[in-house]
Design a protein around this motif. Structure first.
Motif, PDB file in Angstrom:
ATOM      1  N   ALA A 378       0.827  -1.217   0.000  1.00 33.22           N
ATOM      2  CA  ALA A 378       0.000   0.000   0.000  1.00 33.22           C
ATOM      3  C   ALA A 378       0.859   1.263   0.000  1.00 33.22           C
ATOM      4  O   ALA A 378       0.639   2.174  -0.814  1.00 33.22           O
ATOM      5  CB  ALA A 378      -0.934  -0.005   1.202  1.00 33.22           C
ATOM      6  N   ILE A 379       1.825   1.332   0.895  1.00 30.35           N
ATOM      7  CA  ILE A 379       2.577   2.586   1.068  1.00 30.35           C
ATOM      8  C   ILE A 379       3.373   2.964  -0.185  1.00 30.35           C
ATOM      9  O   ILE A 379       3.284   4.115  -0.645  1.00 30.35           O
ATOM     10  CB  ILE A 379       3.459   2.521   2.333  1.00 30.35           C
ATOM     11  N   PRO A 380       4.162   2.041  -0.789  1.00 31.53           N
ATOM     12  CA  PRO A 380       4.866   2.444  -2.020  1.00 31.53           C
ATOM     13  C   PRO A 380       3.917   2.877  -3.140  1.00 31.53           C
ATOM     14  O   PRO A 380       4.243   3.777  -3.920  1.00 31.53           O
ATOM     15  CB  PRO A 380       5.630   1.170  -2.418  1.00 31.53           C
ATOM     16  N   LEU A 381       2.732   2.245  -3.190  1.00 33.86           N
ATOM     17  CA  LEU A 381       1.767   2.617  -4.222  1.00 33.86           C
ATOM     18  C   LEU A 381       1.195   4.014  -3.956  1.00 33.86           C
ATOM     19  O   LEU A 381       1.040   4.820  -4.886  1.00 33.86           O
ATOM     20  CB  LEU A 381       0.637   1.578  -4.290  1.00 33.86           C
ATOM     21  N   TYR A 382       0.894   4.297  -2.681  1.00 31.59           N
ATOM     22  CA  TYR A 382       0.449   5.649  -2.315  1.00 31.59           C
ATOM     23  C   TYR A 382       1.532   6.678  -2.646  1.00 31.59           C
ATOM     24  O   TYR A 382       1.242   7.768  -3.164  1.00 31.59           O
ATOM     25  CB  TYR A 382       0.136   5.725  -0.820  1.00 31.59           C
ATOM     26  N   GLU A 383       2.780   6.353  -2.326  1.00 29.98           N
ATOM     27  CA  GLU A 383       3.883   7.298  -2.564  1.00 29.98           C
ATOM     28  C   GLU A 383       4.053   7.575  -4.055  1.00 29.98           C
ATOM     29  O   GLU A 383       4.219   8.728  -4.472  1.00 29.98           O
ATOM     30  CB  GLU A 383       5.183   6.746  -1.965  1.00 29.98           C
ATOM     31  N   ALA A 384       4.009   6.506  -4.866  1.00 29.01           N
ATOM     32  CA  ALA A 384       4.135   6.672  -6.317  1.00 29.01           C
ATOM     33  C   ALA A 384       2.971   7.488  -6.878  1.00 29.01           C
ATOM     34  O   ALA A 384       3.158   8.364  -7.746  1.00 29.01           O
ATOM     35  CB  ALA A 384       4.185   5.302  -6.991  1.00 29.01           C
ATOM     36  N   ASN A 385       1.777   7.224  -6.365  1.00 29.33           N
ATOM     37  CA  ASN A 385       0.591   7.927  -6.854  1.00 29.33           C
ATOM     38  C   ASN A 385       0.644   9.409  -6.500  1.00 29.33           C
ATOM     39  O   ASN A 385       0.283  10.267  -7.306  1.00 29.33           O
ATOM     40  CB  ASN A 385      -0.666   7.283  -6.268  1.00 29.33           C
ATOM     41  N   LEU A 386       1.112   9.714  -5.288  1.00 33.00           N
ATOM     42  CA  LEU A 386       1.236  11.113  -4.877  1.00 33.00           C
ATOM     43  C   LEU A 386       2.225  11.846  -5.787  1.00 33.00           C
ATOM     44  O   LEU A 386       1.951  12.969  -6.235  1.00 33.00           O
ATOM     45  CB  LEU A 386       1.684  11.208  -3.417  1.00 33.00           C
ATOM     46  N   ALA A 387       3.358  11.202  -6.073  1.00 33.82           N
ATOM     47  CA  ALA A 387       4.355  11.829  -6.946  1.00 33.82           C
ATOM     48  C   ALA A 387       3.750  12.128  -8.317  1.00 33.82           C
ATOM     49  O   ALA A 387       4.004  13.201  -8.905  1.00 33.82           O
ATOM     50  CB  ALA A 387       5.574  10.918  -7.087  1.00 33.82           C
ATOM     51  N   GLN A 388       2.935  11.204  -8.835  1.00 31.99           N
ATOM     52  CA  GLN A 388       2.308  11.424 -10.137  1.00 31.99           C
ATOM     53  C   GLN A 388       1.242  12.522 -10.073  1.00 31.99           C
ATOM     54  O   GLN A 388       1.122  13.330 -10.994  1.00 31.99           O
ATOM     55  CB  GLN A 388       1.708  10.121 -10.656  1.00 31.99           C
ATOM     56  N   CYS A 389       0.468  12.554  -8.986  1.00 25.65           N
ATOM     57  CA  CYS A 389      -0.532  13.627  -8.818  1.00 25.65           C
ATOM     58  C   CYS A 389       0.151  14.995  -8.808  1.00 25.65           C
ATOM     59  O   CYS A 389      -0.328  15.945  -9.440  1.00 25.65           O
ATOM     60  CB  CYS A 389      -1.321  13.432  -7.528  1.00 25.65           C
TER      61      CYS A 389
END
Length: 522
Positions: A378-389
């Motif tokens: 979950a956390i790496p996916l949230y982090e990657a998604n935030l960077a893309q947002c």
């Protein structure tokens, strides 16, 4: 529809297959199929008509170019932006070459292209093109021309999509005033302008103004266009959504059920707007905790989307994602997670890695992993998604703020308070600055930060923040809104925790100074 089909058949017989009037009739019938949501008949007819126009009238004839724009619009409606956008771009270039840069048809085609860029999530191309086209409309057609006013509304919509409500709302308000003055109070464009402004108020969290304006606009639609006009039904659907956001689920569900019945009757069972109504009703059932009605309705709606729009249409993907979320809400993670994974893979393939819908899907998958206790995924996916947002939408877009909030919660779940609390503090500060002090998203952020302080044992910071969030929610959302009730429970829990700390402190003090009575002290 039968009348248009009959007219076309007569013209084919009397005038011939390639007569300009026959081609116009064929185009009109294709547009009617499109408006009815019948893509399987609309697209082939548009394609055939364009081919005949090219053959009979020539590649750069005005009617040929108009046919191309309509065909691109049909591709766009089908979610096929890979074919729509290049066709719009080629047609705009031809309009500029044949009719000049400031011809009304050229300007209209530019607006269509900008709208397609917006739908593709390409804000960096959509907004400048809308701005440039509006400037041309003002110069060539005048400040109050109907097309100029439409261009202004489209630009406001692009600002709204970018989360820039500080520019969107004043532009909507100014355009509405001009439409009232130029077109009159009850003109359909004026009513649409009022509807768009109400939706922007809703996005800004100004529920009172949004609901009041939507109610007034719906009453006008009913009076001017009639109770079952498609635009009246759109207005009714959005008002129901506003009631849902305001926490009035009983009123929302009643209105959604009525709107769905009307759409089935007027538009047909498989029209895209009917399917959207079904999806919205399922969402309201889900929010009301009625999973027995929500999940079967989501499943049935998804099956219809797959049948009508195809497996990879953006609306089908969104429907699939909603069903996965409903499974997740029901605690059925064995079905939720694989479905979320499938949707994300399809979004990446169909819409691209950075499309807003892909970002939302990635967030939802991370949420499902989190709920399953799989924080390592979950956390790496949230982090990657935030960077893309941050890269795609910008640092202060509401979706970026939501993504940052979700990552902070994941850190909190992982017990990583040293990363969770500063991130929550950042989100709250940005929400206050961008959305305003009393926006529902800001209030949620305030509540979440208070919860993180409580988790860290810092009740001196948590309780005042819980109190402030509750007072604001009572004022903004009302006494019985679900978020207000949640704030009240959170504050009561914090008071209880503070009382327990005080009792432990008193007990420790008594044990230290008085007789040794461990059992009493315990």
């Amino acid at each position: 529809m039968p009348l248009l089909e009959a007219i076309l058949a007569q013209q084919e017989q009397v005038l011939g297959d390639n007569h300009p009037d026959t081609l116009v009739s064929r185009n009109n019938l294709a547009c009617a199929y499109l408006e009815a949501g019948d893509l399987t008949r609309a697209i082939p007819l548009h394609e055939a008509t364009v081919a005949q126009c090219e053959q009979a009238l020539g590649d750069s004839h005005r009617q040929t170019l108009a046919g191309r724009v309509h065909l691109a619009g049909a591709y766009q409606e089908a979610g096929d932006l890979e074919r729509a956008i290049p066709l719009y771009e080629a047609t705009v270039a031809q309009y500029e070459q044949v009719f000049g840069d400031n011809h009304p048809d050229t300007l209209a085609s530019r607006i269509h292209l900008a709208c397609a860029y917006l739908e593709a999530g390409d804000l960096t191309r959509a907004i400048p093109l809308h701005e440039a086209t509006l400037a041309r409309c003002e110069q060539a057609l005048g400040d109050s021309h109907r097309q100029t006013l439409a261009g202004r509304v489209h630009l406001a919509g692009a600002y709204q999509e970018a989360g820039d409500l500080e520019r969107a709302i004043p532009l909507y308000e100014a355009t509405l005033t001009q439409r009232e003055q130029v077109l009159g109070d009850n003109h359909p464009d004026t009513l649409n302008g009022r509807h768009n402004l109400a939706c922007a108020y809703l996005d800004a969290g100004d529920l009172a103004r949004a609901v009041n304006l939507m109610e007034a606009t719906l009453a006008r639609y009913e009076q001017v266009l009639g109770d079952t006009h498609p635009q009246t039904l759109v207005s009714r659907s959005h008002l129901a959504g506003a009631y849902q956001k305001a926490g009035d689920l009983a009123q929302a569900i009643n209105l959604m059920e009525a709107t769905l019945t009307q759409r089935e009757q007027v538009l047909g069972d498989n029209h895209p707007n009917t399917l959207a109504s079904r999806n919205n009703l399922a969402s309201a059932y889900l929010e009301a905790g009625d999973l027995e009605q929500a999940i079967p309705l989501y499943e049935a709606t998804l099956a219809r989307y797959e049948q009508v729009l195809g497996d990879n249409h953006p609306n089908t993907l969104a429907s699939r994602d909603h069903l996965a979320t409903a499974f997740q809400r029901a605690g059925d993670l064995k079905r939720a997670i694989p479905l979320h994974e499938t949707v994300l893979a399809q979004c990446e393939q169909v819409l691209g890695d950075n499309h807003p819908n892909t970002l939302a899907s990635r967030n939802n998958l991370a949420s499902a992993y989190e709920e399953a206790g799989d924080l390592e995924q979950a956390i790496p996916l949230y982090e990657a998604n935030l960077a893309q947002c941050e890269q795609v939408l910008g640092d202060n877009h509401p979706h970026t703020l939501a993504s940052r909030n979700n990552l902070a919660y994941a850190y909190l779940q992982a017990g990583d308070l040293t990363r969770a609390i500063p991130l929550y503090e950042t989100v709250l500060a940005q929400s206050e600055q961008v959305l305003g002090d009393t926006h529902p998203q800001t209030l949620a952020s305030r509540n979440n930060l208070a919860g993180a302080y409580q988790e860290a044992g810092d009740l001196e910071q948590a309780i005042p923040l819980f109190e402030a969030a509750l007072a604001q929610r009572e004022q903004v959302l009302g006494d019985n809104h679900p978020d207000t009730l949640l704030s009240r429970r959170n504050l009561a829990g914090a008071y209880q925790a503070a009382q327990a700390v005080q009792q432990r402190s008193t007990a420790t003090s008594t044990t230290a100074t008085g007789p040794q009575q461990p059992s009493t002290a315990e």
